[in-house]
Design a protein around this motif. Structure first.
Motif, short mmCIF file in Angstrom:
data_model
loop_
_atom_site.label_atom_id
_atom_site.label_comp_id
_atom_site.label_asym_id
_atom_site.label_seq_id
_atom_site.Cartn_x
_atom_site.Cartn_y
_atom_site.Cartn_z
N VAL A 97 -0.43 8.48 9.08
CA VAL A 97 -1.50 7.55 8.74
C VAL A 97 -1.83 7.69 7.26
O VAL A 97 -2.10 8.80 6.78
N LEU A 98 -1.77 6.58 6.54
CA LEU A 98 -2.09 6.56 5.11
C LEU A 98 -3.24 5.59 4.89
O LEU A 98 -3.14 4.40 5.21
N ASN A 99 -4.33 6.09 4.32
CA ASN A 99 -5.49 5.26 4.00
C ASN A 99 -5.65 5.22 2.49
O ASN A 99 -5.92 6.24 1.86
N GLU A 120 0.87 3.98 10.48
CA GLU A 120 -0.27 3.13 10.14
C GLU A 120 -0.59 3.28 8.66
O GLU A 120 -0.67 4.39 8.15
N ALA A 121 -0.74 2.14 8.01
CA ALA A 121 -1.09 2.14 6.58
C ALA A 121 -2.23 1.15 6.36
O ALA A 121 -2.13 -0.02 6.76
N HIS A 128 1.75 -4.75 -0.86
CA HIS A 128 2.33 -3.47 -0.49
C HIS A 128 2.74 -3.44 0.98
O HIS A 128 3.67 -2.71 1.35
N CYS A 129 2.06 -4.22 1.81
CA CYS A 129 2.44 -4.25 3.22
C CYS A 129 3.80 -4.92 3.43
O CYS A 129 4.43 -4.72 4.47
N THR A 219 2.01 -0.41 11.67
CA THR A 219 1.04 -1.45 11.34
C THR A 219 0.52 -1.25 9.93
O THR A 219 0.34 -0.11 9.48
N CYS A 220 0.31 -2.36 9.23
CA CYS A 220 -0.14 -2.29 7.83
C CYS A 220 -1.16 -3.38 7.58
O CYS A 220 -0.97 -4.54 7.99
N THR A 221 -2.23 -3.03 6.94
CA THR A 221 -3.26 -3.99 6.54
C THR A 221 -3.67 -3.72 5.09
O THR A 221 -3.56 -2.58 4.63
N PRO A 222 -4.11 -4.74 4.34
CA PRO A 222 -4.24 -6.15 4.73
C PRO A 222 -2.90 -6.86 4.72
O PRO A 222 -2.03 -6.54 3.90
N GLU A 223 -2.73 -7.82 5.63
CA GLU A 223 -1.48 -8.54 5.72
C GLU A 223 -1.39 -9.59 4.61
O GLU A 223 -2.40 -10.13 4.17
N PRO A 224 -0.17 -9.89 4.15
CA PRO A 224 0.01 -10.92 3.12
C PRO A 224 -0.52 -12.27 3.60
O PRO A 224 -0.41 -12.60 4.78
N ASP A 225 -1.09 -13.05 2.67
CA ASP A 225 -1.64 -14.35 3.03
C ASP A 225 -0.68 -15.47 2.66
O ASP A 225 0.43 -15.22 2.18
N ALA A 226 -1.12 -16.70 2.87
CA ALA A 226 -0.26 -17.86 2.63
C ALA A 226 0.08 -18.03 1.15
O ALA A 226 1.13 -18.58 0.81
N PHE A 227 -0.80 -17.55 0.27
CA PHE A 227 -0.54 -17.69 -1.17
C PHE A 227 0.43 -16.64 -1.69
O PHE A 227 1.05 -16.84 -2.74
N ASN A 228 0.56 -15.52 -1.00
CA ASN A 228 1.45 -14.45 -1.45
C ASN A 228 2.31 -13.96 -0.29
O ASN A 228 2.09 -12.87 0.24
N PRO A 229 3.28 -14.75 0.13
CA PRO A 229 4.17 -14.33 1.21
C PRO A 229 5.08 -13.20 0.76
O PRO A 229 5.21 -12.93 -0.44
#
Length: 583
Positions: A97-99, A120-121, A128-129, A219-229
């Motif tokens: 787990v990396l926070n 988990e990250a 980075h995800c 699992t990784c968050t935050p997930e990339p959005d539509a502007f930065n696929p």
């Protein structure tokens, strides 16, 4: 065992062997809200770390690459709200787990193979995800590389009752010869026994059904959005090749036009002046494409590690300024050129209404100030160049940003309508069979059609999709918009130097005269020089003999002016303006 040390701002370093001598039990170190700035090599030597909590150490900028050497673990690492710029290269293999939330200085990650056990990250930047999207844990990679038929075995295992699953000898595996063997027996009965495939250390704590049939997913968050696929700057491989061809064509073509026009011995006329402005604007567009292509080539395959530096740095802001400035100045200058041509033909008989250089300079100065102002607004919070990797102002989160985008798009559409209307009026003005030969009429019509078509090809698709996106109803993804960026957006920048200059006789004359100074093409230059002086003397004689220009000759001269960005001599005054300064 747990050790907590917090709220001590006087402690600025963690030295070597700082925790040596503690018992061999799993240790949780909570070292938060201290004044740490540096963690030295072998700082955790001799410890068996379960959790290492370093959050809220606002001044922590460096962890030595060997800080975890000599330690076991940690399984959990929390570096949130620190000023760390990089993670240590050793000791990350055990982290599950990396926070790293609110760690804004951590813009690059170590090689991905260091995170062999990560499950988990929780990070700061969505890009980075992308690095962890297809990353499997070390154990999963090992299993997938050895067995091909585990999916069938897992399927049969999941159907069996729990009491059968608990019996390790009941688990069967298919061998290469198609026979089944109990998984976990001696080698004599099964060629796939645990002991023959794995070392004892690899088998420690391994459970077939839990570790393989129900594998843990990273699992990784935050997930990339539509502007930065999760993709490189240009996304598609064919765009990566095509953009080099387009930017070189735009830069070379417009630089050539600028060089020839600025070194010409002929007097700077209004058309020449306007062409210089247009070529400079399109040259800047070529620089933008070159910058995007260069960064894409440098970051290909690892853009997730460079995304933050690029999009938040000066490079993206510079690229964004170039493209908005170039686009708006180019559209503005094209509109002025078209209006100047329309004005010249409409008021051909009224020489006192001719557009002079003293009129054109303040008009273009206004265009420069407008273009610079529009390009600077995103740098001061009105929209933003940092939203996407191609550095276009796509941020429409606020009402002001939305109005900014709509203003640009509406102005471009209005400019296109003005250009079309002017060329239609010009065509109607010169389309007279009694005054102009039919082949000349057709030639002008084709030239106008090409000019309007290139403007439409550049503006229409961009404006259509951009207006829909400005109203928050996007009809195209950022990935697909990159096709428009490369194939349609720079059409004018590539075509303008050819349509407005390079394909004209006057430009070819100036080009060969320039080349003759460099010792090349002297015969062609001499031919152009002789033809020019012959036409000049002939026009002088005709102009002196005639009391006034006839309507037919005037129309023909106007048609010649339309075909070239350099107006032909029409009277004695214009002869003097166009006389070459021969040394």
């Amino acid at each position: 065992f747990q050790r907590e040390l917090c709220d001590n701002l006087r402690m600025t370093i963690i030295p070597q062997n700082a925790f040596q001598g503690m018992n061999n039990e799993s240790l949780t170190l909570k070292l938060y809200k201290n004044g740490f700035e540096d963690i030295h090599s072998h700082a955790f030597n001799g410890t068996k770390l379960n959790q290492l909590i370093l959050k809220d150490n606002k001044n922590l900028r460096r962890i030595h690459n060997d800080a975890l050497r000599g330690a076991t673990g940690p399984d959990v690492l929390d570096i949130s709200s620190t000023a760390l710029e990089s993670l240590p290269s050793y000791g990350l293999e055990a982290i599950q787990v990396l926070n790293a939330t609110s760690s804004y200085s951590l813009k690059r990650l170590p090689p991905l193979d260091k995170f062999s056990s990560l499950l988990e990250a929780v990070l700061t930047y969505p890009s980075h995800c992308c690095a962890f999207r297809n990353l499997r844990t070390e154990r999963q990679n090992l299993l997938f590389s050895i067995f091909d038929n585990f999916s069938k075995e897992c399927e049969s295992t999941m159907r069996r009752p729990t009491n059968e699953i608990d019996d390790s000898n009941s688990t069967l595996l298919w061998s290469a010869d198609g026979k089944t063997h109990p998984f976990g027996t001696d080698y004599e009965s099964s060629p796939y026994s645990y002991s023959t495939i794995f070392d004892d250390s690899e088998m420690a704590g391994f459970d077939f059904e839990y570790d393989f049939c129900q594998p843990k997913v990273l699992t990784c968050t935050p997930e990339p959005d539509a502007f930065n696929p999760c993709e490189d700057i240009l996304g598609y491989s064919f765009l990566r090749v095509l953009i080099w061809f387009i930017n070189i064509l735009a830069i070379a073509g417009n630089f050539t036009v600028l060089l020839v026009l600025l070194t010409s011995h002929y007097k700077l006329t209004v058309p020449r002046f306007l062409m210089c402005n247009l070529s400079f604007a399109d040259f800047c567009m070529g620089l933008y494409l070159l910058l995007i292509a260069s960064v894409d080539a440098q970051t290909s395959g690892q853009y997730y590690n460079h995304a933050i530096d690029w999009q938040t740095g000066g490079g993206c802001s510079t690229a964004g300024f170039f493209t908005v400035f170039a686009s708006e100045l180019s559209v503005y200058t094209l509109t002025v050129i078209t209006l100047e041509r329309w004005h010249t033909i409409t008021y051909a008989m009224q020489l006192d209404r001719k557009l002079r250089l003293r009129h054109a300079v303040p008009i273009m100065l206004g265009g420069w100030l407008f273009s610079i102002g529009i390009a600077l607004l995103p740098l001061f919070g009105v929209s933003s160049y940092m939203k996407v990797s191609i550095c276009l102002p796509m941020d429409i989160e606020t009402g002001l940003s939305q109005a900014y985008i709509l203003l640009i798009l509406v102005l471009n559409v209005v400019a296109f309508i003005v250009i079309c209307a002017c060329y239609i009026k010009i065509y109607i003005a010169v389309q007279n069979p009694e005054l102009v030969a039919a082949n000349k009429d057709t030639k002008v019509a084709k030239r106008m059609a090409i000019l309007i078509f290139t403007d439409f090809t550049c503006m229409a698709p961009i404006s259509f999709f951009a207006i829909s996106a400005a109203f928050k109803v996007p009809l195209i993804t950022v990935t697909n918009s990159k096709i428009l960026l490369v194939l349609f957006y720079p059409v004018n920048s590539c075509a303008n130097p050819f349509l407005y200059a390079i394909f004209t006789k006057a430009f070819r004359r100036d080009f060969f005269l320039l080349m003759s100074k460099l010792g090349c093409c002297k015969s062609r230059a001499e031919l152009y020089r002789m033809n020019y002086f012959s036409a000049y003397n002939s026009n002088c004689k005709n102009g002196g003999a005639a009391t006034a220009p006839t309507k037919a000759s005037q129309a023909f001269l106007l048609l010649s002016a339309l075909e070239k960005p350099y107006p032909a001599p029409r009277d004695k005054t214009s002869h003097k303006e166009n006389t070459p300064r021969v040394p």
